[in-house]
Design a protein around this motif. Sequence first.
Motif, PDB file in Angstrom:
ATOM      1  N   PHE A 101       0.761  -1.174   0.006  1.00 45.18           N
ATOM      2  CA  PHE A 101       0.059  -0.116   0.146  1.00 45.18           C
ATOM      3  C   PHE A 101       0.749   1.388   0.131  1.00 45.18           C
ATOM      4  O   PHE A 101       2.002   1.324   0.632  1.00 45.18           O
ATOM      5  CB  PHE A 101      -0.932   0.063   1.196  1.00 45.18           C
ATOM      6  N   PRO A 102       0.892   2.204  -0.646  1.00 43.58           N
ATOM      7  CA  PRO A 102       1.220   3.510  -0.595  1.00 43.58           C
ATOM      8  C   PRO A 102       1.214   4.067   0.616  1.00 43.58           C
ATOM      9  O   PRO A 102       0.415   4.023   1.274  1.00 43.58           O
ATOM     10  CB  PRO A 102       0.375   4.480  -1.619  1.00 43.58           C
ATOM     11  N   LYS A 103       2.258   4.887   0.810  1.00 45.76           N
ATOM     12  CA  LYS A 103       2.265   5.391   2.368  1.00 45.76           C
ATOM     13  C   LYS A 103       1.148   6.256   2.914  1.00 45.76           C
ATOM     14  O   LYS A 103       0.680   6.462   3.865  1.00 45.76           O
ATOM     15  CB  LYS A 103       3.785   6.384   2.249  1.00 45.76           C
ATOM     16  N   GLU A 104       0.703   7.132   1.622  1.00 49.60           N
ATOM     17  CA  GLU A 104      -0.409   7.971   1.699  1.00 49.60           C
ATOM     18  C   GLU A 104      -1.717   7.060   2.367  1.00 49.60           C
ATOM     19  O   GLU A 104      -2.304   7.610   3.032  1.00 49.60           O
ATOM     20  CB  GLU A 104      -0.936   8.535   0.540  1.00 49.60           C
ATOM     21  N   LEU A 105      -1.794   6.004   1.632  1.00 50.44           N
ATOM     22  CA  LEU A 105      -3.020   5.168   2.114  1.00 50.44           C
ATOM     23  C   LEU A 105      -2.819   4.657   3.779  1.00 50.44           C
ATOM     24  O   LEU A 105      -3.845   4.849   4.449  1.00 50.44           O
ATOM     25  CB  LEU A 105      -3.246   4.025   1.057  1.00 50.44           C
ATOM     26  N   ASN A 106      -1.559   4.108   3.958  1.00 49.21           N
ATOM     27  CA  ASN A 106      -1.319   3.554   5.195  1.00 49.21           C
ATOM     28  C   ASN A 106      -1.791   4.662   6.234  1.00 49.21           C
ATOM     29  O   ASN A 106      -2.369   4.331   7.161  1.00 49.21           O
ATOM     30  CB  ASN A 106       0.140   3.307   5.193  1.00 49.21           C
ATOM     31  N   GLU A 107      -1.051   5.996   5.919  1.00 53.33           N
ATOM     32  CA  GLU A 107      -1.483   7.281   6.819  1.00 53.33           C
ATOM     33  C   GLU A 107      -2.829   7.437   7.050  1.00 53.33           C
ATOM     34  O   GLU A 107      -3.331   7.638   8.160  1.00 53.33           O
ATOM     35  CB  GLU A 107      -0.708   8.442   6.419  1.00 53.33           C
ATOM     36  N   ARG A 108      -3.778   7.308   5.768  1.00 53.74           N
ATOM     37  CA  ARG A 108      -5.043   7.470   5.926  1.00 53.74           C
ATOM     38  C   ARG A 108      -5.987   6.690   6.819  1.00 53.74           C
ATOM     39  O   ARG A 108      -6.595   6.985   7.715  1.00 53.74           O
ATOM     40  CB  ARG A 108      -5.653   7.782   4.556  1.00 53.74           C
ATOM     41  N   LEU A 109      -5.344   5.408   6.731  1.00 54.34           N
ATOM     42  CA  LEU A 109      -6.035   4.105   7.619  1.00 54.34           C
ATOM     43  C   LEU A 109      -5.824   4.356   8.783  1.00 54.34           C
ATOM     44  O   LEU A 109      -6.638   4.288   9.720  1.00 54.34           O
ATOM     45  CB  LEU A 109      -5.635   3.173   6.968  1.00 54.34           C
ATOM     46  N   LEU A 110      -4.450   4.925   9.311  1.00 57.56           N
ATOM     47  CA  LEU A 110      -4.191   4.972  10.627  1.00 57.56           C
ATOM     48  C   LEU A 110      -4.694   6.013  11.411  1.00 57.56           C
ATOM     49  O   LEU A 110      -5.287   6.288  12.377  1.00 57.56           O
ATOM     50  CB  LEU A 110      -2.633   5.072  10.633  1.00 57.56           C
ATOM     51  N   LYS A 111      -5.015   7.270  10.349  1.00 59.35           N
ATOM     52  CA  LYS A 111      -5.309   8.358  10.817  1.00 59.35           C
ATOM     53  C   LYS A 111      -6.985   7.904  11.425  1.00 59.35           C
ATOM     54  O   LYS A 111      -7.529   8.506  12.289  1.00 59.35           O
ATOM     55  CB  LYS A 111      -5.474   9.507   9.827  1.00 59.35           C
ATOM     56  N   VAL A 112      -7.406   7.402  10.576  1.00 61.60           N
ATOM     57  CA  VAL A 112      -9.090   7.009  10.565  1.00 61.60           C
ATOM     58  C   VAL A 112      -9.162   6.196  11.668  1.00 61.60           C
ATOM     59  O   VAL A 112     -10.285   6.156  12.842  1.00 61.60           O
ATOM     60  CB  VAL A 112      -9.704   6.626   9.461  1.00 61.60           C
ATOM     61  N   TYR A 113      -8.547   4.884  11.695  1.00 63.23           N
ATOM     62  CA  TYR A 113      -8.821   3.665  12.720  1.00 63.23           C
ATOM     63  C   TYR A 113      -7.649   3.614  13.671  1.00 63.23           C
ATOM     64  O   TYR A 113      -7.716   2.291  14.468  1.00 63.23           O
ATOM     65  CB  TYR A 113      -9.113   2.536  11.908  1.00 63.23           C
ATOM     66  N   GLY A 114      -6.642   4.336  13.728  1.00 58.87           N
ATOM     67  CA  GLY A 114      -5.481   4.196  14.420  1.00 58.87           C
ATOM     68  C   GLY A 114      -5.901   4.324  16.198  1.00 58.87           C
ATOM     69  O   GLY A 114      -5.054   3.935  17.007  1.00 58.87           O
ATOM     70  N   GLU A 115      -6.901   5.257  16.409  1.00 62.08           N
ATOM     71  CA  GLU A 115      -7.045   5.577  17.572  1.00 62.08           C
ATOM     72  C   GLU A 115      -8.641   5.302  17.908  1.00 62.08           C
ATOM     73  O   GLU A 115      -9.578   5.631  16.856  1.00 62.08           O
ATOM     74  CB  GLU A 115      -6.911   6.967  17.883  1.00 62.08           C
ATOM     75  N   GLU A 116      -9.165   5.058  18.962  1.00 64.05           N
ATOM     76  CA  GLU A 116     -10.437   4.789  19.362  1.00 64.05           C
ATOM     77  C   GLU A 116     -11.318   6.412  19.429  1.00 64.05           C
ATOM     78  O   GLU A 116     -10.709   7.309  19.583  1.00 64.05           O
ATOM     79  CB  GLU A 116     -10.720   4.459  20.858  1.00 64.05           C
TER      80      GLU A 116
END
Length: 70
Positions: A27-42
Amino acid sequence: MATLTPKEIQKIEEYYYWVGYKTWIPFPKELNERLLKVYGEEPVPYSWTEQDIFEGTRKIIFDYFSNHSK
């Protein structure tokens, strides 16, 4: 209580690789960052379920690749 971690993203990448989306990996870095931004924290005071994360990441991933593969 569930959140998305980089290790879980790696498992998701492997899943998409094995079901036929080989060109999406890694996955591109941009996509990983987006996924973590949305679902990385409760989202206090709420919490994610595994189903929330599965469906949400699926939508984000398919949206990302449908808009960036043209």
